[in-house]
Design an enzyme around this catalytic site. Sequence first.
Site, PDB file in Angstrom:
ATOM      1  N   ASP A 176       0.840  -1.199   0.000  1.00 61.38           N
ATOM      2  CA  ASP A 176       0.000   0.000   0.000  1.00 61.38           C
ATOM      3  C   ASP A 176       0.874   1.249   0.000  1.00 61.38           C
ATOM      4  OD1 ASP A 176       0.744   0.520   2.627  1.00 61.38           O
ATOM      5  OD2 ASP A 176      -1.164  -0.053   3.492  1.00 61.38           O
ATOM      6  N   ASN A 184      -4.006  12.775   0.845  1.00 59.94           N
ATOM      7  CA  ASN A 184      -5.385  13.256   0.679  1.00 59.94           C
ATOM      8  C   ASN A 184      -5.635  14.528   1.471  1.00 59.94           C
ATOM      9  OD1 ASN A 184      -6.477  11.378  -1.132  1.00 59.94           O
ATOM     10  ND2 ASN A 184      -6.918   9.908   0.482  1.00 59.94           N
ATOM     11  N   HIS A 189      -8.679  14.928  -2.147  1.00 57.40           N
ATOM     12  CA  HIS A 189      -9.002  13.573  -2.582  1.00 57.40           C
ATOM     13  C   HIS A 189      -8.865  13.387  -4.089  1.00 57.40           C
ATOM     14  CE1 HIS A 189     -10.404  11.897   1.239  1.00 57.40           C
ATOM     15  NE2 HIS A 189     -10.849  13.101   1.513  1.00 57.40           N
ATOM     16  N   ASP A 193      -6.719  10.452  -5.894  1.00 57.45           N
ATOM     17  CA  ASP A 193      -7.171   9.588  -6.981  1.00 57.45           C
ATOM     18  C   ASP A 193      -6.171   9.573  -8.135  1.00 57.45           C
ATOM     19  OD1 ASP A 193      -9.414   9.012  -5.544  1.00 57.45           O
ATOM     20  OD2 ASP A 193     -10.793  10.183  -6.781  1.00 57.45           O
ATOM     21  N   GLU A 219      -6.008   2.171  -0.765  1.00 57.00           N
ATOM     22  CA  GLU A 219      -4.659   2.354  -1.317  1.00 57.00           C
ATOM     23  C   GLU A 219      -3.865   1.060  -1.301  1.00 57.00           C
ATOM     24  OE1 GLU A 219      -4.171   3.688   3.049  1.00 57.00           O
ATOM     25  OE2 GLU A 219      -5.768   3.483   1.558  1.00 57.00           O
TER      26      GLU A 219
END
Length: 299
Positions: A176, A184, A189, A193, A219
Amino acid sequence: MNEKPTERFDSEQTLLLSSFVNKLGGSHGYLVRIYPVVLGEAIVTLPNSKVVIGREGDCGLALSDKDVSRRHAAIEPCPAGYMVTDMGSTNGTLVNDVRVDNQVLKSGDYIRVGKTILKFLLGNDIERQYHETVYSMMINDGLTGIPNKRFFTDALQRELTRSQRHKRPLSLVVFDIDHFKKINDKYGHLAGDVVLRSLSTRINATVRKDEVFARYGGEEFVVLLPEASLDEAGMAAERIRVLVEAEPVKIEEVVIPVTISLGIAYSSGQEELSSEELFAAADKKLYAAKAGGRNRVEM
């Protein structure tokens, strides 16, 4: 000049799979929400008039998303088919990941408004396009385009069964993104992405055809390596780690450094273990990598 009133979508314009097949034709455009997936939602017909997409309740397509402007973008018929136009939105309108002011749409184009991704369909074979889109949504992650958890879970069980039947090795990498919440919080956010999509695209280009690279959730990602020894899995994981660290994600003028932590589990094919046990072992090593300082591989 007064703006032409928009035609609002309602439940009668949302066509369920069981009833839309015989009604579709090539004269209209259609939208399918790819991300985030909304249960029970199918395909929406675009009217022969301007449709505004935005956060306001009176928009033709209203989206409850703080990253969407009140009146974000519009889609309307044009001589070439349909055109999407940004309406001065804060976060922009993207077509196939490229920010646009206005763009004539082609069937299969992806429109991004805030966190929502819509697929535009047009043509005389809407039924085929729709079924292909729905099938893709079942096995692929809508945001990154790589296989999803469902696809990976099936592949893991299949490859583990084959490994044990033929006494062949199987390795699993779970990783991850380090401090993803901070990314974020600091950049928003939408930037998060972009990081997920960028990493997915770069890593996906390096995996072999017999390997499975998938987004497990949030993630967290996985790479399934059939026939790979523990040393081979370690080299593959280190290659991915270096690939991610070496190239920060760039969003316009912003540069975001990104690293990942990776855990590896291995089966020789000689022992009896379940897919859940193999995954848990890799996940445990992932947490060891994070506890050991992050941006590292644990086997």
